[in-house]
Design an enzyme around this catalytic site. Structure first.
Site, PDB file in Angstrom:
ATOM      1  N   CYS A  83      -6.330  -2.202 -20.283  1.00 14.85           N
ATOM      2  CA  CYS A  83      -6.965  -3.294 -19.556  1.00 14.85           C
ATOM      3  C   CYS A  83      -6.199  -3.534 -18.260  1.00 14.85           C
ATOM      4  O   CYS A  83      -4.973  -3.636 -18.268  1.00 14.85           O
ATOM      5  CB  CYS A  83      -6.956  -4.555 -20.413  1.00 14.85           C
ATOM      6  N   THR A  89      -2.481  -8.580  -5.516  1.00 15.45           N
ATOM      7  CA  THR A  89      -2.190  -7.478  -4.595  1.00 15.45           C
ATOM      8  C   THR A  89      -3.207  -6.353  -4.765  1.00 15.45           C
ATOM      9  O   THR A  89      -4.044  -6.378  -5.675  1.00 15.45           O
ATOM     10  CB  THR A  89      -0.781  -6.906  -4.867  1.00 15.45           C
ATOM     11  N   HIS A  91      -2.603  -3.530  -5.869  1.00 15.32           N
ATOM     12  CA  HIS A  91      -2.204  -2.683  -6.998  1.00 15.32           C
ATOM     13  C   HIS A  91      -3.368  -2.512  -7.985  1.00 15.32           C
ATOM     14  O   HIS A  91      -3.536  -1.451  -8.574  1.00 15.32           O
ATOM     15  CB  HIS A  91      -0.983  -3.292  -7.693  1.00 15.32           C
TER      16      HIS A  91
END
Length: 183
Positions: A83, A89, A91
């Site tokens: 998950c 950010t 990322h």
């Protein structure tokens, strides 16, 4: 909201010979991962297959572990679970895109992989999708892997040696088991 939508799913199949499935999970969100695992295990067992479970640090490592297992072990199909929840950010995009791309590339190389890595905005969305008695995305990923395996077996294609394989030296290519060549 996704919980009210109805989706078609293929009828459950059964394996016609012994089948070993590897479940690879990134348990960063442990409670979500446990639900995904429960759904995947139940689906695999309902098909009459067996399974093994391994954990990796994160979603980016899932495709790598599957690729390693394909080269070094004897699994017939793979289930990728995990998950990724959007943060503050970029990322999130990297993890979602690269883990998905890695799994897709494995599939294009001939591996039977079901992708159950959730990519969501909130933890609540993850909970709804992971719940084994609800949307059961872990079970869906296991079913996808097994449906692909059924197709591969139907068409009779060998999954070994598909895609990139290590280069062998001349003695292996010539079939010489002693490592020397006759002149």
């Amino acid at each position: 909201m996704a919980t009210n939508e109805t989706h078609y799913t293929l009828p459950r199949g059964q394996v016609d010979k012994p089948t070993k499935v590897l479940i690879v999970v990134a348990p960063y969100y442990r409670d979500v991962a446990d639900q995904l695992i429960a759904g995947a295990r139940a689906e695999i067992e309902a098909w009459g297959a067996t399974h093994e479970l391994i954990e990796v640090p994160g979603a980016l490592e899932v495709p790598t572990a599957i690729g390693m297992a394909e080269r070094m072990s004897d699994f017939d199909a793979y289930v990728a679970l995990g998950c990724v929840i959007r943060g503050e950010t970029t990322h999130y995009e990297t993890v979602c895109n690269d883990s998905s791309r890695g799994i897709t590339l494995l599939g294009l190389q001939g591996l039977c992989v079901g992708n159950g890595i959730l990519t969501v905005e909130t933890k609540a969305q993850a909970d709804v999708r992971a719940e084994a008695e609800g949307q059961n995305k872990g079970g869906g990923a296991a079913a996808a892997a097994l449906h692909l395996l059924t197709l591969a077996r139907k068409w009779g294609a060998s999954r070994k040696g598909v895609g990139f394989v290590p280069q062998r030296d001349e003695t292996q290519l010539a079939g010489d088991t002693k490592g020397t060549r006759d002149a």
